[in-house]
Design an enzyme around this catalytic site. Structure first.
Site, PDB file in Angstrom:
ATOM      1  N   LYS A 145       0.851  -1.202   0.000  1.00  0.00           N
ATOM      2  CA  LYS A 145       0.000   0.000   0.000  1.00  0.00           C
ATOM      3  C   LYS A 145       0.886   1.252   0.000  1.00  0.00           C
ATOM      4  O   LYS A 145       2.082   1.175   0.296  1.00  0.00           O
ATOM      5  CB  LYS A 145      -0.900  -0.015   1.233  1.00  0.00           C
ATOM      6  N   TYR A 159      16.499  30.214   7.196  1.00  0.00           N
ATOM      7  CA  TYR A 159      15.375  30.912   7.818  1.00  0.00           C
ATOM      8  C   TYR A 159      15.508  30.949   9.345  1.00  0.00           C
ATOM      9  O   TYR A 159      15.873  29.942   9.967  1.00  0.00           O
ATOM     10  CB  TYR A 159      14.067  30.205   7.476  1.00  0.00           C
TER      11      TYR A 159
HETATM   12  C1  LIG Z   1      -0.209  -1.632   6.761  1.00  0.00           C
HETATM   13  C2  LIG Z   1      -0.748  -2.918   7.268  1.00  0.00           C
HETATM   14  C3  LIG Z   1       0.112  -4.003   7.527  1.00  0.00           C
HETATM   15  C4  LIG Z   1       1.612  -3.905   7.438  1.00  0.00           C
HETATM   16  O1  LIG Z   1       2.146  -3.348   8.629  1.00  0.00           O
HETATM   17  P1  LIG Z   1       3.716  -3.208   8.874  1.00  0.00           P
HETATM   18  O2  LIG Z   1       3.832  -2.750  10.262  1.00  0.00           O
HETATM   19  O3  LIG Z   1       4.207  -2.221   7.878  1.00  0.00           O
HETATM   20  O4  LIG Z   1       4.307  -4.550   8.641  1.00  0.00           O
HETATM   21  C5  LIG Z   1      -0.482  -5.199   7.892  1.00  0.00           C
HETATM   22  N1  LIG Z   1      -1.824  -5.330   8.025  1.00  0.00           N
HETATM   23  C6  LIG Z   1      -2.659  -4.297   7.810  1.00  0.00           C
HETATM   24  C7  LIG Z   1      -4.116  -4.489   7.982  1.00  0.00           C
HETATM   25  C8  LIG Z   1      -2.155  -3.067   7.434  1.00  0.00           C
HETATM   26  O5  LIG Z   1      -3.004  -2.048   7.212  1.00  0.00           O
END
Ligand SMILES: *Cc1c(COP(=O)(O)O)cnc(C)c1O
Length: 358
Positions: A35, A253
């Site tokens: 994702k 800045y």
């Molecule tokens: C993002 C996500 C993961 C992965 O989590 P990590 O900590 O990056 O391994 C797993 N399960 C769900 C439902 C998620 O949304």
């Protein structure tokens, strides 16, 4: 000559990390989480690199799934939040996606849909994260209901861990106890619990499907580094100007940094419009031409400044590594008051990704 800001992505490192996840969980299948454009690493190249290692890929929405299908990825693809509106179900059917069902509106839409083929449903239980999922006392009934639906090919029982990065906290034990109390009433259903900290630190969460994200990209959510993981992203740029400042002078800045000695400063093409954290503190470690030095002065939109006083050979054109194999992203995240997830995900489109194997 192009602007030197780059994110170099090492696909072999990602493959290595995925194999490590497999080795740690020999009886589990791997739903590799890609994702958020694979946490900023590029979902399509990452999925292609993991094609022969992962059993499926997890995404947050149908647009992310479509991108993978259009690139020819044929694996199981799981929508981690399921569908948001009922009208997505036609495309879910067409793209052959697995869906999460965490709420009743999703279950009813699914039962009423007219799908060409049944879908695999990942039923989400809330065991303490208190974000998505059915309460433990209703989920067994939802499992039954969906089991009778002709729209459903397979049911997987899933939950998400809230605090697995803290090995001493009781939360994960409590979540597992709640999960197993329900799982025992639903025999023969595959389980999915483990995110990256689950994979790395909690063997009892491994079960049938693991869902690691962050560890694939080389950062360890549990501690500062992990000897087995390889950094997948190198965020780098180069010095584009140098200057001297005198004691009492400020940099950039405001008065975020005031010199108390004569200093030689390198101006680097990297700023918060590239996703670099604006709140990065003075003294943040960076490497210039492979040597350790530090950020000084406020990060601005397109540039930041580093201390070259002790690096006489460094100057315009010197390569600067902000995180990567030599500067752990975990360290940078901690110093900036955030987590590696945020740093790698927020590198913006302005920073070209370049891919390498090996
Ligand atoms: C993002 C996500 C993961 C992965 O989590 P990590 O900590 O990056 O391994 C797993 N399960 C769900 C439902 C998620 O949304």
């Amino acid at each position: 000559m192009a602007r030197p800001a780059r994110a170099r992505i090492d696909l072999d490192a990602i493959r290595h990390n995925a194999r490590l996840a497999r080795t740690l969980t020999p009886r589990s299948r791997l739903m590799a989480i890609v994702k958020g454009d694979a946490y900023g690493h590029g979902a399509v190249p990452v999925a292609q690199a993991l094609a022969d290692i992962a059993d499926g890929f997890g995404v947050a929405c149908i647009e992310e799934a479509r991108e993978l299908r259009e690139a020819g990825i044929e694996h199981r693809l799981l929508l981690l939040e399921g569908h948001f509106t009922a009208d997505e179900l036609a495309e879910i059917d067409q793209l052959r996606l697995d869906v999460t069902v965490h709420s009743d509106y999703q279950g009813s839409a699914l039962e009423q849909a007219d799908l060409n083929q049944p879908v695999a449903v990942w039923l989400k239980m809330n065991t303490g994260m208190n974000r998505l999922g059915f309460a433990p006392d209703v989920i067994a009934e939802r499992v039954q209901q969906l089991g009778h639906s002709r729209q459903v090919s397979e049911r997987i029982l899933m939950t998400h861990l809230a605090q697995a990065d803290d090995l001493g906290a009781p939360t994960t034990h409590n979540q597992l106890a709640r999960f197993d109390a329900v799982a025992n009433q639903c025999p023969d259903m595959p389980h999915s619990i483990a995110n990256s900290p689950g994979v790395l630190g909690w063997p009892d969460t491994h079960r049938d499907w693991i869902r690691p994200g962050m560890m694939l990209y080389g950062a360890n959510p549990i501690a500062d580094t992990h000897p087995g993981l390889k950094a997948a992203m190198t965020l780098e740029s180069a010095v584009i100007a140098e200057r001297h400042i005198e004691p009492g002078e400020t940099l950039g800045y405001g008065e975020h940094f005031r010199a108390n000695r004569p200093m030689r400063i390198g101006v680097v093409a990297m700023g918060y419009a590239d996703g670099f954290p604006r709140h990065a503190p003075n003294g943040l470690p960076v490497q210039v031409d492979g040597k350790d030095t530090q950020l000084v002065g406020r990060v601005s939109m397109d540039m930041l400044t580093v201390d070259l006083s002790d690096l006489p050979d460094a100057g315009v054109g010197s390569r600067v590594e902000f995180w990567g194999p030599n500067v752990p992203v975990e360290t940078i995240a901690r110093e900036c008051g955030t987590i590696p997830y945020e740093l790698v995900s927020q590198v913006t489109r302005r920073v070209p990704r370049s891919y390498q194997e090996g």
